[in-house]
Design an enzyme around this catalytic site. Structure first.
Site, mmCIF file in Angstrom:
data_model
loop_
_atom_site.group_PDB
_atom_site.id
_atom_site.type_symbol
_atom_site.label_atom_id
_atom_site.label_comp_id
_atom_site.label_asym_id
_atom_site.label_seq_id
_atom_site.Cartn_x
_atom_site.Cartn_y
_atom_site.Cartn_z
ATOM 1 N N ASP A 9 0.859 -1.095 -0.091
ATOM 2 C CA ASP A 9 -0.149 -0.015 0.123
ATOM 3 C C ASP A 9 0.955 1.435 0.086
ATOM 4 O O ASP A 9 1.661 1.453 0.714
ATOM 5 C CB ASP A 9 -0.937 -0.016 1.283
ATOM 6 N N ILE A 10 0.680 2.123 -0.962
ATOM 7 C CA ILE A 10 1.769 3.247 -1.088
ATOM 8 C C ILE A 10 1.508 4.115 -0.025
ATOM 9 O O ILE A 10 2.226 4.960 0.406
ATOM 10 C CB ILE A 10 1.493 3.839 -2.442
ATOM 11 N N ASN A 23 -7.506 12.207 -10.907
ATOM 12 C CA ASN A 23 -8.144 12.562 -12.258
ATOM 13 C C ASN A 23 -8.088 14.145 -12.382
ATOM 14 O O ASN A 23 -7.662 14.826 -11.310
ATOM 15 C CB ASN A 23 -9.514 12.054 -12.211
ATOM 16 N N GLY A 31 -9.670 3.673 -5.846
ATOM 17 C CA GLY A 31 -8.513 3.305 -6.186
ATOM 18 C C GLY A 31 -7.459 3.930 -5.265
ATOM 19 O O GLY A 31 -7.859 4.287 -4.043
ATOM 20 N N ASP A 33 -6.194 6.894 -5.344
ATOM 21 C CA ASP A 33 -6.574 8.228 -5.107
ATOM 22 C C ASP A 33 -7.334 8.263 -3.901
ATOM 23 O O ASP A 33 -7.412 8.981 -2.856
ATOM 24 C CB ASP A 33 -7.158 8.775 -6.258
ATOM 25 N N SER A 120 -2.735 4.500 -14.152
ATOM 26 C CA SER A 120 -3.703 4.260 -14.954
ATOM 27 C C SER A 120 -4.102 2.354 -15.241
ATOM 28 O O SER A 120 -4.906 2.324 -16.258
ATOM 29 C CB SER A 120 -3.080 4.523 -16.516
ATOM 30 N N THR A 121 -3.372 1.741 -14.381
ATOM 31 C CA THR A 121 -3.575 0.522 -14.641
ATOM 32 C C THR A 121 -4.912 -0.255 -13.766
ATOM 33 O O THR A 121 -5.174 -1.558 -14.082
ATOM 34 C CB THR A 121 -2.434 -0.587 -14.356
ATOM 35 N N GLY A 122 -5.631 0.602 -13.145
ATOM 36 C CA GLY A 122 -6.707 0.182 -12.263
ATOM 37 C C GLY A 122 -7.824 0.598 -13.157
ATOM 38 O O GLY A 122 -8.139 0.150 -14.131
ATOM 39 N N TYR A 124 -8.457 3.191 -14.934
ATOM 40 C CA TYR A 124 -8.469 3.738 -16.259
ATOM 41 C C TYR A 124 -7.988 2.539 -17.423
ATOM 42 O O TYR A 124 -7.860 3.227 -18.585
ATOM 43 C CB TYR A 124 -7.342 4.957 -16.184
HETATM 44 N N1 AR6 Z 1 -1.387 1.662 -3.094
HETATM 45 C C1 AR6 Z 1 -0.719 1.276 -4.015
HETATM 46 N N2 AR6 Z 1 -1.151 0.907 -5.262
HETATM 47 C C2 AR6 Z 1 -2.665 0.971 -5.347
HETATM 48 C C3 AR6 Z 1 -3.444 1.464 -4.127
HETATM 49 C C4 AR6 Z 1 -2.853 1.894 -2.752
HETATM 50 N N3 AR6 Z 1 -3.377 1.933 -1.824
HETATM 51 N N4 AR6 Z 1 -4.910 1.435 -4.495
HETATM 52 C C5 AR6 Z 1 -5.009 0.973 -5.788
HETATM 53 N N5 AR6 Z 1 -3.590 0.853 -6.199
HETATM 54 P P1 AR6 Z 1 -6.363 3.354 -9.853
HETATM 55 P P2 AR6 Z 1 -6.277 4.687 -12.510
HETATM 56 C C6 AR6 Z 1 -3.097 0.330 -7.397
HETATM 57 O O1 AR6 Z 1 -7.635 3.029 -10.064
HETATM 58 O O2 AR6 Z 1 -6.152 3.737 -13.144
HETATM 59 C C7 AR6 Z 1 -9.429 7.098 -9.420
HETATM 60 O O3 AR6 Z 1 -10.907 6.972 -8.949
HETATM 61 C C8 AR6 Z 1 -4.362 -0.489 -8.487
HETATM 62 O O4 AR6 Z 1 -4.014 -1.920 -8.224
HETATM 63 O O5 AR6 Z 1 -6.163 3.732 -8.562
HETATM 64 O O6 AR6 Z 1 -4.947 5.534 -12.818
HETATM 65 C C9 AR6 Z 1 -8.896 8.552 -9.716
HETATM 66 O O7 AR6 Z 1 -9.744 9.541 -8.967
HETATM 67 C C10 AR6 Z 1 -3.834 -0.370 -9.896
HETATM 68 O O8 AR6 Z 1 -2.563 -0.980 -10.163
HETATM 69 O O9 AR6 Z 1 -6.122 4.529 -10.880
HETATM 70 C C11 AR6 Z 1 -9.247 8.726 -11.211
HETATM 71 O O10 AR6 Z 1 -10.756 8.775 -11.548
HETATM 72 C C12 AR6 Z 1 -2.965 1.108 -9.551
HETATM 73 O O11 AR6 Z 1 -2.918 1.577 -8.279
HETATM 74 C C13 AR6 Z 1 -9.021 7.038 -11.584
HETATM 75 O O12 AR6 Z 1 -9.197 6.238 -10.550
HETATM 76 C C14 AR6 Z 1 -3.808 2.486 -10.489
HETATM 77 O O13 AR6 Z 1 -5.245 2.123 -10.107
HETATM 78 C C15 AR6 Z 1 -7.390 6.819 -11.995
HETATM 79 O O14 AR6 Z 1 -7.479 5.607 -12.681
#
Ligand code: AR6
Length: 173
Positions: A9-10, A23, A31, A33, A120-122, A124
């Site tokens: 967890d970051i 975003n 996610g 964020d 972007s890998t979640g 997005y």
């Molecule tokens: N620590 C580390 N990595 C994480 C954590 C954490 N606590 N939580 C999720 N991840 P995402 P995106 C990973 O969806 O694709 C939001 O609603 C997750 O497994 O967080 O850039 C924003 O407001 C994935 O591999 O971000 C935007 O609207 C990675 O973080 C949108 O999501 C990115 O997943 C951005 O989408």
């Protein structure tokens, strides 16, 4: 500048800067964020709101910084990754800009240690392998610049990303 791989967890990283996959609204979301705003507390949203009032949000590929509030990090850099559109919308260049602009801001803050999520890998939907290649290549290119950053962490929450990064980082130097 060295590159390290971490699983977890970051929000728990004790580094100068953690990067948020935000975003354009800068007002939070799901996610990573959501986790950063939830654990960091309202100081982060207050600064994001001030930035938004000043410059009207953050365009894709760019980045801004705020306090890290209650998190162990000193700053959060909020960058906006591209939404995956089958590679037809300049996604790779925009994703590279996220990493590069975040590192530039980290440097301007005097940061020595910076932690990135897999932008972007979640939500997005960017394919993980392709996104990791862009991330690793862009950070390696930055190693060749005049930077004071000493250590960059790729923090992978999910096992699939961890394995992809492990391969990429340990296969070629
Ligand atoms: N620590 C580390 N990595 C994480 C954590 C954490 N606590 N939580 C999720 N991840 P995402 P995106 C990973 O969806 O694709 C939001 O609603 C997750 O497994 O967080 O850039 C924003 O407001 C994935 O591999 O971000 C935007 O609207 C990675 O973080 C949108 O999501 C990115 O997943 C951005 O989408």
């Amino acid at each position: 500048m060295t590159i390290e791989l971490t699983k977890g967890d970051i929000t728990e990283m004790c580094v100068d800067v953690i990067v948020n996959a935000a975003n354009s609204s800068l007002l939070g979301g799901g996610g990573v964020d959501g986790a950063i705003h939830r654990k960091g507390g309202k100081a982060i949203l207050e600064e994001c709101t001030a930035i938004r009032n000043r410059q009207g949000g953050c365009p894709t590929g760019e980045a801004v910084y705020t306090t890290a509030g209650n998190l162990p990090a000193r700053y959060v850099i909020h960058t906006v990754g591209p939404v995956w559109n089958n590679g037809k919308s300049n996604e790779a260049a925009l994703l590279a800009s996220c990493y590069r602009n975040s590192l530039r801001i980290a440097d301007s803050l005097g940061a020595k240690t910076v932690a990135f999520p897999n932008i972007s890998t979640g939500i997005y939907g960017y394919p993980k392998q392709e996104a990791a290649q862009v991330a690793v290549q862009t950070v390696r290119d930055y190693q060749n610049t005049d930077t004071a950053v000493e250590k960059v962490f790729f923090v992978c929450l999910d096992e699939e990303n961890y394995r992809i990064y492990d391969q990429l980082l340990n296969r070629t130097k």
